[in-house]
Design a protein around this motif. Structure first.
Motif, PDB file in Angstrom:
ATOM      1  N   MET A   1      31.550  -8.587 -43.590  1.00 17.89           N
ATOM      2  CA  MET A   1      30.293  -9.189 -44.052  1.00 17.89           C
ATOM      3  C   MET A   1      29.301  -8.074 -44.445  1.00 17.89           C
ATOM      4  N   SER A   2      28.702  -8.218 -45.643  1.00 20.32           N
ATOM      5  CA  SER A   2      27.766  -7.196 -46.118  1.00 20.32           C
ATOM      6  C   SER A   2      26.400  -7.372 -45.454  1.00 20.32           C
ATOM      7  N   THR A   3      25.781  -6.244 -45.146  1.00 15.77           N
ATOM      8  CA  THR A   3      24.448  -6.292 -44.537  1.00 15.77           C
ATOM      9  C   THR A   3      23.423  -5.531 -45.369  1.00 15.77           C
ATOM     10  N   TYR A   4      23.783  -5.255 -46.617  1.00 13.21           N
ATOM     11  CA  TYR A   4      22.870  -4.500 -47.473  1.00 13.21           C
ATOM     12  C   TYR A   4      21.640  -5.327 -47.839  1.00 13.21           C
ATOM     13  N   SER A   5      20.466  -4.692 -47.757  1.00  9.46           N
ATOM     14  CA  SER A   5      19.250  -5.313 -48.288  1.00  9.46           C
ATOM     15  C   SER A   5      18.830  -4.510 -49.514  1.00  9.46           C
ATOM     16  N   ILE A   6      18.106  -5.162 -50.408  1.00  8.96           N
ATOM     17  CA  ILE A   6      17.693  -4.515 -51.657  1.00  8.96           C
ATOM     18  C   ILE A   6      16.550  -3.539 -51.392  1.00  8.96           C
ATOM     19  N   LYS A   7      16.722  -2.323 -51.879  1.00  7.70           N
ATOM     20  CA  LYS A   7      15.715  -1.278 -51.680  1.00  7.70           C
ATOM     21  C   LYS A   7      15.139  -0.735 -52.982  1.00  7.70           C
ATOM     22  N   ALA A   8      15.786  -1.054 -54.120  1.00 12.07           N
ATOM     23  CA  ALA A   8      15.319  -0.480 -55.390  1.00 12.07           C
ATOM     24  C   ALA A   8      15.571  -1.427 -56.555  1.00 12.07           C
ATOM     25  N   VAL A   9      14.704  -1.313 -57.561  1.00 15.57           N
ATOM     26  CA  VAL A   9      14.872  -2.045 -58.817  1.00 15.57           C
ATOM     27  C   VAL A   9      14.876  -1.009 -59.940  1.00 15.57           C
ATOM     28  N   ILE A  10      15.955  -1.012 -60.712  1.00  9.90           N
ATOM     29  CA  ILE A  10      16.099  -0.091 -61.842  1.00  9.90           C
ATOM     30  C   ILE A  10      16.000  -0.913 -63.125  1.00  9.90           C
ATOM     31  N   PHE A  11      15.094  -0.516 -63.991  1.00 12.25           N
ATOM     32  CA  PHE A  11      14.852  -1.257 -65.230  1.00 12.25           C
ATOM     33  C   PHE A  11      15.420  -0.532 -66.446  1.00 12.25           C
ATOM     34  N   ASP A  12      16.070  -1.272 -67.322  1.00  3.61           N
ATOM     35  CA  ASP A  12      16.249  -0.801 -68.688  1.00  3.61           C
ATOM     36  C   ASP A  12      14.846  -0.813 -69.305  1.00  3.61           C
ATOM     37  N   MET A  13      14.662  -0.164 -70.454  1.00  5.73           N
ATOM     38  CA  MET A  13      13.317  -0.133 -71.029  1.00  5.73           C
ATOM     39  C   MET A  13      13.166  -1.061 -72.242  1.00  5.73           C
TER      40      MET A  13
END
Length: 213
Positions: free
Chosen positions: A1-13
């Motif tokens: 079971m994955s326990t990763y939480s979101i820490k970053a948002v990477i945007f195309d421009m």
């Protein structure tokens, strides 16, 4: 079971944070017109959208009489025309400033990974008043292989020191989506700059984290 939480948002421009698709299209066609060439709108949307100018020129040389020796000149002209349009048209957009400021205040790392050249990314981020929210930005000059290869997104994730599953990538076009998906990150597809709003990004983050629980 994955326990990763979101820490970053990477945007195309282009097409995500900056409504510049037509600027690039018009600037390249203006440069190509000197040699009697043009990319029609259909081919732009279906084939060329999201590619770097260098990639577009290589493709044109395969299908048209366009000597590769002209690529540097056309590329330089195209970048100058793009800058002219950027200084005329690139302005802050409230819902983008709101989204990035709220995400940053909430503790998310933010980055831009674009197939544009470094100076274009820098100027567009400054003119749109979004630079202040970014941890960093990457351009096609920071990688050896541009999108649809995932190198730029892999590099951004590594620079953040995160696992791909801790990152969301916001993309709009087919070539960018291929790169984003190949990186292993979660991908939020948007149709236009109008879709990049705080509520939509947060809803996507919540849906990803709920699946991970």
């Amino acid at each position: 079971m994955s326990t990763y939480s979101i820490k970053a948002v990477i945007f195309d421009m282009d097409g995500v944070l900056i409504d510049a698709k037509d600027w690039h299209y018009e600037a390249l066609n203006k440069s190509l017109s000197i040699f009697g060439l043009e990319i029609n709108r259909h081919d732009h949307l279906v084939t060329f959208d999201g590619l770097s100018t260098g990639q577009k020129l290589k493709m044109l040389s395969k299908t048209h009489v366009l000597p590769e020796s002209l690529h540097p000149f056309i590329n330089e002209m195209k970048q100058q025309y793009t800058m002219d349009l950027t200084y005329q048209l690139c302005k802050p957009v409230f819902h983008h400033q709101y989204a990035l400021s709220k995400l940053k205040d909430s503790g998310y790392h933010l980055a831009v990974a674009s197939n544009s050249i470094r100076n274009t990314v820098k100027v567009m981020m400054e003119k749109s008043n979004l630079m202040q929210y970014l941890d960093f930005y990457l351009s096609n000059q920071d990688v050896s292989k541009a999108k649809p290869h995932p190198e730029i997104y892999n590099s951004a994730i590594n620079k953040l020191g995160l696992n791909p599953k801790e990152c969301i990538i916001v993309e709009d076009n087919e070539n960018g989506l291929k790169a984003a998906k190949a990186s292993g990150a979660h991908v939020l597809k948007v149709d236009s700059v109008d879709d990049v709003v705080y509520e939509s990004i947060m809803n996507f983050i919540k849906s990803v984290e709920e699946k991970n629980d």
